[in-house]
Design an enzyme around this catalytic site. Structure first.
Site, PDB file in Angstrom:
ATOM      1  N   ALA A 150       8.798 -62.983  -8.270  1.00 41.62           N
ATOM      2  CA  ALA A 150       7.735 -63.898  -7.853  1.00 41.62           C
ATOM      3  C   ALA A 150       6.482 -63.631  -8.674  1.00 41.62           C
ATOM      4  CB  ALA A 150       7.439 -63.717  -6.371  1.00 41.62           C
ATOM      5  N   LYS A 154       4.664 -69.684  -9.441  1.00 40.07           N
ATOM      6  CA  LYS A 154       4.071 -69.589  -8.109  1.00 40.07           C
ATOM      7  C   LYS A 154       4.287 -70.847  -7.276  1.00 40.07           C
ATOM      8  CE  LYS A 154       0.328 -66.389  -9.409  1.00 40.07           C
ATOM      9  NZ  LYS A 154       0.521 -65.359  -8.365  1.00 40.07           N
ATOM     10  N   PHE A 203      -3.053 -64.435  -4.715  1.00 42.58           N
ATOM     11  CA  PHE A 203      -2.271 -65.520  -4.101  1.00 42.58           C
ATOM     12  C   PHE A 203      -2.855 -66.901  -4.405  1.00 42.58           C
ATOM     13  CE2 PHE A 203      -0.319 -62.902  -0.339  1.00 42.58           C
ATOM     14  CZ  PHE A 203       0.539 -62.280  -1.233  1.00 42.58           C
ATOM     15  N   SER A 286       1.050 -57.166  -1.710  1.00 46.79           N
ATOM     16  CA  SER A 286       0.109 -57.455  -2.789  1.00 46.79           C
ATOM     17  C   SER A 286      -1.190 -56.696  -2.552  1.00 46.79           C
ATOM     18  CB  SER A 286      -0.190 -58.955  -2.866  1.00 46.79           C
ATOM     19  OG  SER A 286      -1.263 -59.203  -3.753  1.00 46.79           O
ATOM     20  N   SER A 356       9.662 -52.731  -6.222  1.00 49.32           N
ATOM     21  CA  SER A 356       8.444 -52.818  -5.432  1.00 49.32           C
ATOM     22  C   SER A 356       7.509 -53.846  -6.049  1.00 49.32           C
ATOM     23  CB  SER A 356       7.730 -51.465  -5.427  1.00 49.32           C
ATOM     24  OG  SER A 356       7.253 -51.168  -6.746  1.00 49.32           O
ATOM     25  N   THR A 431       6.926 -58.866 -16.128  1.00 47.73           N
ATOM     26  CA  THR A 431       6.018 -58.526 -17.225  1.00 47.73           C
ATOM     27  C   THR A 431       6.740 -58.487 -18.564  1.00 47.73           C
ATOM     28  OG1 THR A 431       4.623 -57.270 -15.698  1.00 47.73           O
ATOM     29  CG2 THR A 431       4.334 -56.846 -18.043  1.00 47.73           C
TER      30      THR A 431
END
Length: 469
Positions: A150, A154, A203, A286, A356, A431
């Site tokens: 995720a 988005k 977010f 987050s 994570s 990434t």
């Protein structure tokens, strides 16, 4: 597919993509008030006339031109090449674009990448995955265990393009109930020499209504593709792909920054989006939403999961039942925190954990970078050891009874293999994909297959938790 048919299909997709991409997309809705006053805002915009969208920066135009050039070259190449060779050539050719992306602002480069994927300016994988990578979980067959985490897509704009590149599954979000802009820009920082990124996006989301409409439209298309593919003979009784069509789709749910009732936000997300998801994720980790990580506490997490599970289960479901529910946790947790989360997961029979999210720490060598002091969560290579250690600990605490998705610092097939041996059934990356582009996907899958075969494993599932057997 014959070379002439492939060429025709390529030209048609290129034509359609050019037509769809002729207008540049505007910014998402600004805040939660805009969602509640949508009808009023629409009337005001109609009275004011169409908005003038500024042209993209020159670098963006050059990059778009380069991408279109690759697409045209691909169309010429596919006319004379077989499909497998064409796929390999096209994926490798995308590496030529990576240096151009590096010249752009990080967030604009991300926006451009999503737009490219949504309009078909990305390669499409036609080669089958190695059979050793296939696995079944939650009643679904994954052709490979490599997924996109995720944060990239988005707002569910590019699901088909991303799945088409060869990911085994794609997770969209985090999606919040009401639209929100997130934190002020700049909020994404590249630590390129360390293969890392720091972000404090907060977010930023178009909201569940927009995402639901988008997924609803895609759902019909994917359903037709599933029906079409089901006419072909198969040796397996388990559907290849998700209930909404080929490919597995996860939906990651978040809470609004201004919300005082986090549970209500997650429940609203479940009610609106679960019908389109092959699995759901409660994001309580987050670091960029104040107070969110407190929901990882034993009591808070137990109360939250019970209510979200109830909201999901009270809906009407077909034979395949409701989508699995997972929780995404942080890497910055104490031993007691991990024990509490494991206890809740086992007691409530949680369907899985993602381990994570980003870290608020600055693992070496990222701690020496000039941008290391920027606030936000760090992802990428420096996170690998920390996230993998948490993964190993959670596999032990849950006694291998709960499927785990390993996420954090994966940039090679060897990295993915280490996650799997440490207890991960599936693996996610983000990434490394941002830096490496589409060419990274087939490379990681090939390297992972080599690792499995080298050590005598006949499947991914045989290797899960191998370090503890």
């Amino acid at each position: 597919m014959s070379s002439s048919a492939a060429a025709l299909a390529w030209r048609r997709s290129l034509r359609d993509a050019l037509l769809r991409g002729s207008a540049w997309r505007g910014a998402p809705a600004a805040n939660s008030a805009a969602a509640r006053l949508a009808s009023t805002a629409s009337a005001s915009e109609a009275a004011a006339g169409p908005k003038k969208v500024p042209p993209p920066p020159r670098k963006g135009r050059l990059l778009t031109g380069a991408m279109i050039g690759l697409a045209i070259a691909g169309g010429a190449y596919v006319s004379t090449a077989d499909e497998a060779k064409f796929c390999g050539w096209l994926f490798k050719s995308t590496q030529l674009v990576n240096p151009l992306f590096a010249l752009l602002d990080a967030e604009f480069a991300h926006r451009l990448a999503v737009t490219a994927a949504s309009h078909g300016f990305v390669p499409r994988e036609k080669r089958p995955d190695p059979s050793v990578l296939g696995l079944e979980i939650w009643g679904r067959k994954f052709t490979n265990p490599i997924g996109l985490a995720a944060g990239f897509d988005k707002n569910a704009e590019a699901v088909e393009g991303l799945l088409g590149m060869g990911f085994g599954f794609v997770e969209v979000g985090s999606v919040t109930p009401l639209p929100q802009e997130g934190n002020p820009k700049p909020r994404i920082f590249r630590l390129r020499e360390h293969g890392a990124v720091i972000n404090r996006c907060g977010f930023n989301s178009e909201g569940i209504v927009v995402v639901a409409k988008r997924l609803g439209a895609q759902h019909g298309k994917r359903k037709m593709e599933e029906t079409s593919s089901s006419t072909s003979p198969t040796t397996s009784d388990v559907k290849q792909g998700g209930k909404a069509g080929p490919g597995i789709l996860g939906v990651n749910l978040g809470k609004n920054k201004i919300s005082e009732d986090a549970t209500a936000d997650y429940v609203q997300g479940v009610h609106t989006l679960s019908q389109y998801a092959d699995y759901l994720v409660i994001n309580v980790s987050s670091p960029n939403t104040p107070g969110l990580r407190k929901l990882q506490g034993r009591k808070q997490l137990k109360d939250l999961v019970k209510k979200v599970q109830a909201a999901r289960d009270e809906m009407q479901w077909a034979e395949d039942g409701p989508p699995p529910l997972l929780v995404k946790i942080a890497p910055d947790l104490s031993k007691q925190d991990l024990e509490d989360i494991a206890a809740v997961a086992l007691a409530l029979r949680l369907d899985g954990l993602i381990i994570s999210n980003t870290t608020i720490s600055r693992p070496s060598p990222a701690d020496t970078h000039p941008l290391a002091q920027e606030a936000g969560g760090l992802s990428g290579k420096p996170l690998f050891d920390l996230s993998t250690n948490v993964l190993r600990e959670m596999y032990i605490l849950t006694r291998g009874k709960i499927p785990l998705i390993g996420c954090g610092g994966v940039s090679s097939g060897e990295d993915a293999y280490k996650k799997i041996r440490s207890g991960a059934t599936l693996v996610q990356l983000y990434t490394a994909f941002a830096y490496g582009g589409p060419a990274l996907i087939p490379r990681i899958k090939a390297e992972l297959a080599e690792c499995l075969e080298r050590d005598g494993f006949k499947s991914v599932q045989e290797a899960v938790g191998a370090d503890f057997k």
